[in-house]
Enzyme design. Structure first.
Site, short mmCIF file in Angstrom:
data_model
loop_
_atom_site.label_atom_id
_atom_site.label_comp_id
_atom_site.label_asym_id
_atom_site.label_seq_id
_atom_site.Cartn_x
_atom_site.Cartn_y
_atom_site.Cartn_z
N ARG A 70 0.83 -1.22 0.00
CA ARG A 70 0.00 0.00 0.00
C ARG A 70 0.87 1.28 0.00
NH1 ARG A 70 -3.04 -3.72 -0.81
NH2 ARG A 70 -5.14 -3.96 0.05
N SER B 221 -10.77 -0.85 3.05
CA SER B 221 -10.04 -0.97 4.32
C SER B 221 -9.61 0.43 4.78
CB SER B 221 -8.77 -1.80 4.15
OG SER B 221 -9.06 -3.09 3.71
N GLU C 93 -5.03 3.62 6.10
CA GLU C 93 -4.70 3.42 4.70
C GLU C 93 -5.30 4.53 3.84
OE1 GLU C 93 -6.72 1.64 1.54
OE2 GLU C 93 -5.76 -0.30 1.96
#
Ligand code: FAD
Ligand code: EPU
Length: 342
Positions: A162, A236, A338
């Site tokens: 990520r 998420s 995130e």
């Protein structure tokens, strides 16, 4: 190309936050972008794709630039690969379906991820055992200050879990214009992750294909992730944290059910969804399924924070803060967000 004033960003972010942009414009080519980014302008700018990884916690007192650069072209092929260039404003899932129709393999495990092509390298999107870095070849990006277009190779992007150079060293400096992917002509199926194999059996698939894998991924995702058209969310909200093995072994003694995956570097990646599910707003209660007013933690996936209607970005952010604190207190593990907070 027209600059609008005082525009609600509600239709432009999947959380459905009703933040205002002081100025808003779309562009579908690099020349228009260059014109919009005039050197004399003191405005802060924000590049927007599909708005599926953003949380607006305040109004945006600058210029929002919506990337609408379109086009998908096969630019080269050899015995093994086709090289396909896609405009940053193409919808990611439509691009995946376009590749599957032509039997170009490599992105099928990334089916149904919301958002646009241009954001795919930003956080090296990943799901079901594949990440963008596995199929990435190059991208072109416009440097806002230097006013020129640069090409980035896979190495230049410094992809991680990520992460990419565009989220770190070059944060807010570049506008990604297009991405070239290196796709396989002869598929190498990747069904090892999560519930894909189970789902293929359930679907009674006789012969494996990239289409079957895509369908399986779509089914699994639809069963546990909320559809942003129905319930506002950005997937998420947190990343899965990495901890050292010694810490994992200590936790395992105390919490034998803890979910962790060994990494090649000897560390362990924990399932943040599990950690969050074990914590809650008060003793004996779990965050999973928690709801107060219009803000909540999704009942089928604790990593996903949701807006059931008119929650503000600030309230969602505050819930994320409480969740981080409770995980830190119970497990001594720090989880990171995130989602991009604006
Ligand atoms: P945006 O939200 O518009 O932008 C994200 C960030 O990138 C912002 O900082 C923005 O300024 C910047 N940006 C966007 N485009 C450009 C550009 N052209 N140039 C420069 N900067 C740019 N992600 C995963 O990795 N895996 C998943 O499995 C996954 N599942 C999801 C499921 C759901 C239901 C939802 C809502 C989200 C999910 N996501 C997932 C997160 C999200 O879909 C991805 O991060 C996606 O790549 C974001 O694309 P976007 O176009 O919407 O980006
Ligand atoms: N789990 C729980 N409770 C929960 C959620 C998960 O206990 O509420 C545990 C379960 O043991 C489960 C495990 O966590 O088996 C893993 O769950 P899941 O397969 O749903 O994956 P994840 O780790 O929660 C990650 C990505 C997703 C991606 C999926 C599939 C991150 C931060 N998230 O989720 O990406 O789609 O794997 O590969 O890495 C996103 O980035 O927005 C996103 C949705």
């Amino acid at each position: 190309m027209q600059i609008q004033e005082n525009i609600s960003l509600k239709p432009y972010n999947t959380f459905g936050i009703d933040a205002m942009a002081r100025y808003f414009a779309s562009f579908d080519n690099a020349d228009d972008l260059q014109e919009l980014l005039t050197p004399s302008s003191q405005l802060t700018t924000l590049i927007l794709g599909g708005g599926s990884n953003i949380l607006f916690t305040q109004h945006f007192d600058g210029l929002v630039l919506k990337n609408e650069i379109k086009g998908i072209h096969e630019i080269h092929e050899d015995n093994e690969y086709v090289y396909v260039k896609a405009g940053a404003g193409e919808n990611w899932h439509q691009f995946v379906l376009y590749c599957i129709e032509r039997n170009w393999a490599g992105v099928e495990n990334l089916s149904l991820i919301p958002g646009n092509v241009g954001a795919s390298p930003m956080q090296n999107i990943g799901a079901y055992g594949t990440e963008i870095k596995d199929v990435f070849f190059a991208l072109e990006a416009y440097h806002k200050q230097e006013r020129k277009i640069l090409t980035f190779s896979r190495n230049d992007c410094a992809f991680g879990y990520r992460e990419s150079v565009f989220k770190n060293k070059y944060k807010d400096q570049f506008v990604i214009l297009n991405v070239t992917y290196q796709l396989k002509k002869h598929p190498k199926f990747n069904t090892s992750y999560g519930a894909i194999e189970q789902e293929l059996v359930k679907m009674e698939v006789k012969e494996l294909s990239i289409k079957a894998i895509s369908d399986a991924v779509i089914n699994i995702r639809s069963s546990k992730l909320p559809d942003p058209k129905v319930i506002g969310n950005a997937g998420s909200f947190f990343k899965n944290p990495e901890i050292i093995d010694v810490h994992f072994q200590q936790l395992k003694k105390q919490f034998p059910e803890i979910v962790g995956y060994p990494l090649p570097n000897g560390n362990v990646k924990l399932a943040a969804g599990w950690l969050i599910e074990q914590c809650g707003p008060e003793m004996g209660a779990s965050w999973k399924g928690y709801r107060k007013g219009d803000v909540g933690c999704y009942s089928k996936q604790a990593l996903v924070l949701v807006n059931y209607g008119d929650a503000s970005g600030e309230v969602i952010y505050n819930l994320s803060e409480r969740i981080l604190d409770s995980v830190k207190e119970k497990f001594n593990v720090e989880i990171e967000r995130e989602v991009n907070i604006i």
